[in-house]
Design a protein around this motif. Structure first.
Motif, PDB file in Angstrom:
ATOM      1  N   PRO A   3       0.887  -0.912   0.036  1.00  0.00           N
ATOM      2  CA  PRO A   3       0.088   0.258  -0.405  1.00  0.00           C
ATOM      3  C   PRO A   3       0.774   1.504  -0.456  1.00  0.00           C
ATOM      4  O   PRO A   3       0.432   1.896  -0.775  1.00  0.00           O
ATOM      5  CB  PRO A   3      -0.728   0.271   1.321  1.00  0.00           C
ATOM      6  CG  PRO A   3      -0.968  -1.674   1.801  1.00  0.00           C
ATOM      7  CD  PRO A   3       0.108  -1.943   1.048  1.00  0.00           C
ATOM      8  N   VAL A   4       1.720   0.458   0.821  1.00  0.00           N
ATOM      9  CA  VAL A   4       3.263   2.356   1.169  1.00  0.00           C
ATOM     10  C   VAL A   4       3.434   2.724  -0.639  1.00  0.00           C
ATOM     11  O   VAL A   4       3.415   3.444  -1.061  1.00  0.00           O
ATOM     12  CB  VAL A   4       4.099   2.536   2.000  1.00  0.00           C
ATOM     13  CG1 VAL A   4       4.481   4.146   1.809  1.00  0.00           C
ATOM     14  CG2 VAL A   4       3.276   2.370   3.527  1.00  0.00           C
ATOM     15  N   TYR A 124      -8.921   7.118  -4.151  1.00  0.00           N
ATOM     16  CA  TYR A 124     -10.524   5.561  -4.354  1.00  0.00           C
ATOM     17  C   TYR A 124     -10.141   4.564  -3.645  1.00  0.00           C
ATOM     18  O   TYR A 124     -10.994   4.226  -2.985  1.00  0.00           O
ATOM     19  CB  TYR A 124     -11.592   6.011  -5.454  1.00  0.00           C
ATOM     20  CG  TYR A 124     -11.650   7.719  -5.316  1.00  0.00           C
ATOM     21  CD1 TYR A 124     -13.299   7.282  -4.608  1.00  0.00           C
ATOM     22  CD2 TYR A 124     -11.614   8.872  -5.889  1.00  0.00           C
ATOM     23  CE1 TYR A 124     -13.911   8.765  -4.710  1.00  0.00           C
ATOM     24  CE2 TYR A 124     -12.964   9.622  -6.415  1.00  0.00           C
ATOM     25  CZ  TYR A 124     -13.614   9.966  -5.911  1.00  0.00           C
ATOM     26  OH  TYR A 124     -14.406  10.530  -5.737  1.00  0.00           O
ATOM     27  N   GLU A 125      -9.157   4.328  -4.233  1.00  0.00           N
ATOM     28  CA  GLU A 125      -8.562   2.978  -3.867  1.00  0.00           C
ATOM     29  C   GLU A 125      -7.679   2.677  -3.077  1.00  0.00           C
ATOM     30  O   GLU A 125      -8.479   1.896  -2.522  1.00  0.00           O
ATOM     31  CB  GLU A 125      -7.130   2.655  -5.169  1.00  0.00           C
ATOM     32  CG  GLU A 125      -7.959   2.470  -6.215  1.00  0.00           C
ATOM     33  CD  GLU A 125      -9.013   2.191  -6.862  1.00  0.00           C
ATOM     34  OE1 GLU A 125      -9.307   0.626  -6.505  1.00  0.00           O
ATOM     35  OE2 GLU A 125      -9.893   2.451  -7.310  1.00  0.00           O
ATOM     36  N   PHE A 126      -6.666   3.945  -2.497  1.00  0.00           N
ATOM     37  CA  PHE A 126      -6.254   3.814  -0.742  1.00  0.00           C
ATOM     38  C   PHE A 126      -7.531   3.654  -0.225  1.00  0.00           C
ATOM     39  O   PHE A 126      -7.716   2.607   0.950  1.00  0.00           O
ATOM     40  CB  PHE A 126      -5.679   5.159  -0.880  1.00  0.00           C
ATOM     41  CG  PHE A 126      -4.560   4.001   0.043  1.00  0.00           C
ATOM     42  CD1 PHE A 126      -3.581   4.152  -0.003  1.00  0.00           C
ATOM     43  CD2 PHE A 126      -4.708   4.706   2.114  1.00  0.00           C
ATOM     44  CE1 PHE A 126      -2.524   3.133   0.729  1.00  0.00           C
ATOM     45  CE2 PHE A 126      -4.183   4.612   2.423  1.00  0.00           C
ATOM     46  CZ  PHE A 126      -3.054   4.398   2.476  1.00  0.00           C
ATOM     47  N   ARG A 158       1.632  12.072  -1.688  1.00  0.00           N
ATOM     48  CA  ARG A 158       2.206  11.576  -2.448  1.00  0.00           C
ATOM     49  C   ARG A 158       1.931  13.086  -3.498  1.00  0.00           C
ATOM     50  O   ARG A 158       2.832  13.571  -3.875  1.00  0.00           O
ATOM     51  CB  ARG A 158       0.600  11.209  -3.549  1.00  0.00           C
ATOM     52  CG  ARG A 158       1.124  10.445  -5.133  1.00  0.00           C
ATOM     53  CD  ARG A 158       0.001  10.820  -5.446  1.00  0.00           C
ATOM     54  NE  ARG A 158      -0.116  10.448  -7.828  1.00  0.00           N
ATOM     55  CZ  ARG A 158       0.621   9.101  -7.796  1.00  0.00           C
ATOM     56  NH1 ARG A 158       0.398   8.389  -7.573  1.00  0.00           N
ATOM     57  NH2 ARG A 158       0.377   9.172  -8.954  1.00  0.00           N
ATOM     58  N   LEU A 159       1.295  14.170  -2.853  1.00  0.00           N
ATOM     59  CA  LEU A 159       1.501  15.563  -3.488  1.00  0.00           C
ATOM     60  C   LEU A 159       2.821  16.079  -2.893  1.00  0.00           C
ATOM     61  O   LEU A 159       3.909  16.652  -3.953  1.00  0.00           O
ATOM     62  CB  LEU A 159       0.373  15.986  -3.389  1.00  0.00           C
ATOM     63  CG  LEU A 159      -1.083  16.022  -4.149  1.00  0.00           C
ATOM     64  CD1 LEU A 159      -1.760  17.041  -4.137  1.00  0.00           C
ATOM     65  CD2 LEU A 159      -0.672  16.023  -5.693  1.00  0.00           C
ATOM     66  N   THR A 167       5.984   8.494   5.105  1.00  0.00           N
ATOM     67  CA  THR A 167       4.926   8.262   4.286  1.00  0.00           C
ATOM     68  C   THR A 167       4.063   7.504   5.179  1.00  0.00           C
ATOM     69  O   THR A 167       2.319   8.042   5.393  1.00  0.00           O
ATOM     70  CB  THR A 167       4.612   7.927   2.775  1.00  0.00           C
ATOM     71  OG1 THR A 167       5.125   8.866   1.960  1.00  0.00           O
ATOM     72  CG2 THR A 167       3.212   7.148   2.478  1.00  0.00           C
ATOM     73  N   ARG A 168       4.912   6.094   6.062  1.00  0.00           N
ATOM     74  CA  ARG A 168       4.405   5.392   6.542  1.00  0.00           C
ATOM     75  C   ARG A 168       4.116   6.284   8.688  1.00  0.00           C
ATOM     76  O   ARG A 168       2.534   6.403   8.846  1.00  0.00           O
ATOM     77  CB  ARG A 168       5.543   4.092   7.535  1.00  0.00           C
ATOM     78  CG  ARG A 168       5.584   3.649   6.169  1.00  0.00           C
ATOM     79  CD  ARG A 168       6.212   1.977   6.894  1.00  0.00           C
ATOM     80  NE  ARG A 168       5.880   1.901   7.751  1.00  0.00           N
ATOM     81  CZ  ARG A 168       6.075   1.548   9.346  1.00  0.00           C
ATOM     82  NH1 ARG A 168       7.784   2.204   9.481  1.00  0.00           N
ATOM     83  NH2 ARG A 168       6.160   0.905   9.651  1.00  0.00           N
ATOM     84  N   HIS A 169       4.877   6.824   8.328  1.00  0.00           N
ATOM     85  CA  HIS A 169       3.890   7.869   9.653  1.00  0.00           C
ATOM     86  C   HIS A 169       3.249   8.448   9.448  1.00  0.00           C
ATOM     87  O   HIS A 169       2.408   8.678  10.253  1.00  0.00           O
ATOM     88  CB  HIS A 169       6.065   8.591   9.986  1.00  0.00           C
ATOM     89  CG  HIS A 169       6.877   7.626  10.808  1.00  0.00           C
ATOM     90  ND1 HIS A 169       6.235   6.735  12.082  1.00  0.00           N
ATOM     91  CD2 HIS A 169       8.080   7.595  10.130  1.00  0.00           C
ATOM     92  CE1 HIS A 169       7.518   6.471  12.417  1.00  0.00           C
ATOM     93  NE2 HIS A 169       9.157   6.643  11.277  1.00  0.00           N
ATOM     94  N   ALA A 170       3.501   9.027   8.467  1.00  0.00           N
ATOM     95  CA  ALA A 170       1.922  10.366   7.750  1.00  0.00           C
ATOM     96  C   ALA A 170       0.917   9.560   8.113  1.00  0.00           C
ATOM     97  O   ALA A 170      -0.328   9.607   9.075  1.00  0.00           O
ATOM     98  CB  ALA A 170       1.616  10.648   6.543  1.00  0.00           C
TER      99      ALA A 170
END
Length: 433
Positions: A3-4, A124-126, A158-159, A167-170
């Motif tokens: 996922p990440v 949407y997928e996430f 992503r942006l 990202t994992r921490h976010a």
């Protein structure tokens, strides 16, 4: 796919052509609902709050003032959610697009239109899988803002082009601090807190910014500890399994509206022909029980009032759910007569399917019983692009005028080949009233 990795590696070309072609009208639908929502007291209050309490230079959605990124996301999410007409996802009993788009808005300036569309498609997928993972592992029914916060963090990560660790921490921060608010409390007692989407967008934005600066919070359990919900990532496209709303009221109220309208058309009825309404539906829908709403929130989270509106007017629109329309004598007469019956058939099908059947008792002594009905515009019988564009124009033109509404539509259509800034500039201007 991990996922990440999917957050950053997904490309718009990876999505099926059907999803790529639908994305612009999905975005247009969210914007149109937001334009309608901007006319509500809820939106005016939250935009004023964001401008005064969250100082910054990010333009507020449809306002003309500015705020910080977190304030702008809060205001945009609550403005879209102020009119309960945006897209949704049956298995999650909630809405992905609203918190996702609200969170992306503060970071889309200077990006290409494809960047924005790709972030929406990824989200949407996430969001679908995050939502199902939470609902599948947590007993309480929380609002969309809870898992919407994680979805928002993914889109912003992503942006912002965060690295994998950031990202994992976010995602973890957003999951931990996201608003796990009680959805059925707002169904039983409708107020402006609604579906938590604005708060979720705000929490997701804050989480991504904190993670960028080194704040830790991983793992997000719904992402890293619920593998069964992520096994088909990149293979099944839940962006194509979103429903849309023909009426700006809770999705649960829409099956009885369709059942009632079918009888109205088939028998050429007027509201004066009807003395009583009975609705059979699933348990959750029977709790939308505000017969005499005093606010637009109470009218949107009701079954009896929108059904009465539909019988009187032949449809349900924003103008029927606010101001003097809440006190229309004929609508209130019918709304007070509506009686619920919980149905085992409808309960078994919920939440993937939402069924209702209506009985109308007439002044001439007859009783008319409908077939079982589902909401219109579900994912397996979606609206056409033209129908969604007409919905957008119906919502946008009264508040913006035909020229600006057309310019927004053209800017959305131009995203695939142009910058996002043209659209963002139009969305930063206040509504005309």
């Amino acid at each position: 796919m991990d996922p990440v990795d999917f957050i950053h590696d997904f490309a718009l070309a990876d999505a099926p052509a059907a999803l790529r072609s639908r994305l612009p009208v999905m975005l247009l639908d969210l914007i149109g609902v937001g334009i309608g929502g901007a006319e509500t007291p809820l939106s005016a209050l939250i935009r004023g709050h964001a401008a005064s309490q969250f100082g910054g230079d990010v333009p507020l959605f449809l306002d003309g003032r500015t705020a910080s990124p977190v304030g702008a996301a809060l205001a945009a999410g609550m403005t879209i959610d102020a009119l309960d007409g945006h897209d949704g996802f049956n298995p999650s009993k909630g809405h992905i697009g609203c918190p996702l788009f609200a969170a992306l808005l503060p970071f889309a300036r200077g990006r290409s239109g494809q960047d924005l569309l790709a972030a929406m498609a990824m989200g949407y997928e996430f969001g679908a899988r995050t939502a199902m993972a939470q609902h599948g592992t947590v007993p309480d029914y929380h609002t969309s803002g809870s898992w919407g916060a994680v979805t928002a963090a993914a889109g912003v990560a992503r942006l912002l082009r965060l690295n994998r660790d950031q990202t994992r921490h976010a995602l973890g921060i957003a999951e931990y601090h996201g608003p796990r608010s009680q959805m059925m409390r707002c169904i039983d007692h409708p107020t402006m807190v609604k579906d938590g989407s604005g708060w979720g967008a705000m929490a997701g934005v804050s989480a991504a910014l904190l993670a960028r600066d080194g704040f830790t919070g991983a793992p997000a359990l719904t992402v890293e500890k619920a593998p069964d919900f992520w096994a088909d990532l990149g293979q099944r496209w839940y962006g194509l399994e979103q429903y849309f709303k023909p009426y700006p009221v809770c999705r649960w109220a829409q099956p009885p509206i369709e059942a009632l309208l079918s009888l109205r058309r088939a028998h050429a009825l007027t509201s004066r022909d009807v003395t009583r309404i009975e609705v059979e539906s699933f348990h959750e829908a029977t709790r939308l029980a505000t017969a005499e709403p005093q606010t637009t929130e109470e009218a949107q989270y009701s079954t009896s009032f929108p059904c009465a509106v539909a019988l009187v007017h032949g449809t349900v629109g924003p103008a029927h759910l606010t101001s003097a329309a809440l006190h229309d004598p004929e609508t209130l007469r019918l709304s007070r007569t509506l009686a619920f019956r919980e149905s085992a058939h409808a309960n078994r099908a919920f939440p993937v399917k939402r069924f209702a059947r209506v009985t109308l008792h007439l002044a001439d002594g007859r009783s008319l019983v409908s077939d079982w009905h589902e909401p219109r515009w579900d994912h397996d019988a979606p609206p056409t692009g033209s129908e969604l564009r007409n919905k957008f124009r119906t919502l946008a033109v009264p508040g913006l005028g035909a020229d600006r509404a057309a310019a927004i539509e053209a800017a959305v259509d131009g995203l695939i080949d142009g910058p996002a800034d043209d659209l963002l500039t139009l969305l930063a201007q206040p509504i005309s009233r």
